[in-house]
Design an enzyme around this catalytic site. Structure first.
Site, mmCIF file in Angstrom:
data_model
loop_
_atom_site.group_PDB
_atom_site.id
_atom_site.type_symbol
_atom_site.label_atom_id
_atom_site.label_comp_id
_atom_site.label_asym_id
_atom_site.label_seq_id
_atom_site.Cartn_x
_atom_site.Cartn_y
_atom_site.Cartn_z
ATOM 1 N N HIS A 1 -18.493 -43.158 2.831
ATOM 2 C CA HIS A 1 -17.087 -43.282 2.418
ATOM 3 C C HIS A 1 -17.086 -43.921 1.042
ATOM 4 O O HIS A 1 -17.606 -45.033 0.897
ATOM 5 C CB HIS A 1 -16.324 -44.247 3.338
ATOM 6 N N TYR B 1 -4.112 -41.668 3.467
ATOM 7 C CA TYR B 1 -4.591 -40.294 3.534
ATOM 8 C C TYR B 1 -3.605 -39.270 2.964
ATOM 9 O O TYR B 1 -3.328 -38.242 3.570
ATOM 10 C CB TYR B 1 -4.988 -39.949 4.972
ATOM 11 N N HIS C 1 -19.775 -47.346 11.425
ATOM 12 C CA HIS C 1 -18.951 -47.705 10.271
ATOM 13 C C HIS C 1 -18.867 -49.232 10.202
ATOM 14 O O HIS C 1 -18.660 -49.888 11.221
ATOM 15 C CB HIS C 1 -17.555 -47.107 10.475
ATOM 16 N N ASP D 1 -12.588 -41.920 0.415
ATOM 17 C CA ASP D 1 -11.963 -42.651 1.513
ATOM 18 C C ASP D 1 -10.678 -43.266 0.986
ATOM 19 O O ASP D 1 -10.720 -44.095 0.089
ATOM 20 C CB ASP D 1 -12.934 -43.737 1.973
ATOM 21 N N HIS D 2 -9.576 -42.875 1.508
ATOM 22 C CA HIS D 2 -8.256 -43.336 1.055
ATOM 23 C C HIS D 2 -7.998 -42.896 -0.391
ATOM 24 O O HIS D 2 -8.924 -42.607 -1.136
ATOM 25 C CB HIS D 2 -8.079 -44.859 1.119
ATOM 26 N N CYS E 1 -19.822 -47.426 3.871
ATOM 27 C CA CYS E 1 -18.437 -47.441 3.402
ATOM 28 C C CYS E 1 -18.288 -48.513 2.335
ATOM 29 O O CYS E 1 -18.264 -49.710 2.650
ATOM 30 C CB CYS E 1 -17.487 -47.694 4.571
HETATM 31 C C1 DNO Z 1 -9.964 -46.029 7.763
HETATM 32 C C2 DNO Z 1 -11.272 -45.553 8.230
HETATM 33 C C3 DNO Z 1 -11.649 -46.191 9.560
HETATM 34 C C4 DNO Z 1 -12.823 -45.482 10.155
HETATM 35 C C5 DNO Z 1 -13.295 -46.002 11.449
HETATM 36 C C6 DNO Z 1 -14.626 -45.416 11.785
HETATM 37 O O1 DNO Z 1 -9.313 -45.378 7.041
HETATM 38 O O2 DNO Z 1 -12.256 -45.709 7.307
HETATM 39 O O3 DNO Z 1 -10.594 -46.098 10.416
HETATM 40 O O4 DNO Z 1 -12.475 -44.164 10.390
HETATM 41 O O5 DNO Z 1 -13.383 -47.347 11.459
HETATM 42 O O6 DNO Z 1 -14.929 -45.609 13.109
#
Ligand code: DNO
Length: 405
Positions: A309, A380, A244, A362-363, A282
């Site tokens: 993500h 989340y 990531h 993501d979020h 991401c």
């Molecule tokens: C946050 C996430 C990160 C992700 C880590 C992956 O919401 O995108 O915490 O899970 O960095 O290792």
């Protein structure tokens, strides 16, 4: 949609307020999960993995299989001694390999991790109010400077900021009440997802000294060592590792960050040439750096993307940003989704079995009824992510229809 990308959802486990029943209703079928109760570095025993897999995939109340599958581990965290290249790193690497082997035995083949020193994601405001009343996560460069220079009072920090940023940090700090200073400290130091652990100021200061002698080159060498030790085995187990990127994509608190740009990602994938050495793409992590051209990264390194993500951010001045609606902000989500759909089609043509790339919203913003709830894992909440997923799903469908695929 069955010929598309795999829609997935991060579930934090039994403490998550969004239940598996809820997740089934979102239409996501892939579960992204980690055994958060196991301390970083310790082995994930096969029994623990199997137990959790069953809890996810089997609805014991009605004795029937759920339409959910644990497909991605996020994250199998890397022990700090591996990042720091300490003498005992090989022992931690052995444990890491054992976990990978156990995961593969349980049929889980995608493993996300990151190489960010000490803190994972970093924000300065977890309840930034948008014009429509919803709450978002925000990173304010002035707030970070205020924290670093005047709360943490980090040695050497003074020389790392421009005069203008120092002034902004100072004004920001001076306007804070004592309670607000505590709040800022608590916010910055909680980037340890899923653990519920927030470092104290004292712990953080102490742990920062561990990085005093670790510069960028040094950290890169430690990443290379990790990959060279792990990837050949991951390949043997049929596990696809995906790093990531740094969030945000620049160094913080004087510690280097080495997975922030397109060049960094190229360095990573070139450390070991293997289908098991890939990345988590991401969008929200890469986008705060406007030099990161996201569609180009997919074009160039698409074959290495094992997990995605999707999240948007709105860039503000001086490197600040906040998390915006999934389809609205500094990232052209339509363009990104088009590239991802094309990548998936390319894999189909190459007869790759991993063509249905998993992505997750993501979020999400905290909105509607979620505003009245305490959200244990920031970003989340259910409804905001549901909105994101619904938009992304529609976007993919629209693109496929337009392209006739
Ligand atoms: C946050 C996430 C990160 C992700 C880590 C992956 O919401 O995108 O915490 O899970 O960095 O290792």
């Amino acid at each position: 949609m069955s010929m598309g990308l795999t829609q997935s959802w991060r579930w934090y486990g039994p403490n998550d307020i969004v239940s598996l029943d809820n997740i089934e209703q979102t239409g996501a079928t892939g579960i992204v999960h980690a055994l958060h109760h196991i301390p970083t570095g310790e082995v994930w025993e096969i029994s623990e993995i199997e137990k959790r897999k069953k809890a996810i995939e089997w609805n014991s109340e009605i004795n029937s299989r759920r339409n959910l599958k644990w497909i991605v581990v996020e994250s199998l965290n890397v022990h700090e001694h591996i990042r720091q290249g300490k003498e005992d790193r090989d022992e931690w690497i052995q444990k890491y390999l054992q976990s990978l082997e156990n995961l593969s035995e349980a049929g889980i083949q995608i493993v996300c991790y990151n190489f960010m020193p000490l803190l994972d994601w970093t924000r300065t405001d977890l309840k930034f109010r948008l014009d429509n009343g919803a709450l978002a996560l925000r990173y304010d460069a002035s707030a970070l400077a205020a924290f670093d220079l005047f709360i943490l009072e980090r040695e050497g920090a003074d020389s790392e900021y421009s005069e203008s940023m120092k002034n902004k940090g100072k004004s920001f700090f001076e306007a804070l009440s004592v309670a607000q200073r505590d709040e800022l400290t608590h916010t910055v130091l909680q980037g340890l997802p899923g653990t519920g652990k927030v470092l104290t100021l004292h712990e953080f200061k102490k742990r920062l000294t561990e990085y005093a002698d670790i510069n960028r080159e040094h950290l890169k060498a430690n990443l290379r060592y990790f990959l060279q030790s792990v990837i050949p085995h991951a390949e043997e187990y049929g596990v696809r590792m995906c790093c990531h990127p740094d969030d945000p994509p620049f160094p913080l608190f004087g510690m280097p960050r080495i997975v922030s740009t397109s060049e960094d990602i190229e360095f990573l994938v070139n450390c070991v040439d293997s289908p098991s050495n890939g990345i988590t793409f991401c969008s929200g992590s890469l986008a705060p750096n406007s030099d990161n051209h996201l569609p180009e990264i997919i074009e160039k390194l698409g074959g290495k993307i094992h997990f995605v993500h999707l999240r948007n951010i709105q860039r503000e001045e001086n490197g600040s940003f906040h998390e915006s609606d999934h389809l609205d902000g500094s990232v052209d989500m339509h363009e990104l989704m088009t590239k991802l759909v094309m990548e998936s089609e390319k894999r189909k043509a190459e007869e790759r079995s991993d063509w249905s790339i998993p992505y997750r919203p993501d979020h999400g913003h905290q909105l509607l009824d979620d505003l009245t709830k305490e959200i244990p894992f920031h970003g989340y909440s259910a409804i905001g992510r549901m909105k994101g997923l619904a938009e992304l799903r529609g976007l993919e469908l629209g693109i496929r229809k337009t392209l006739g695929i």
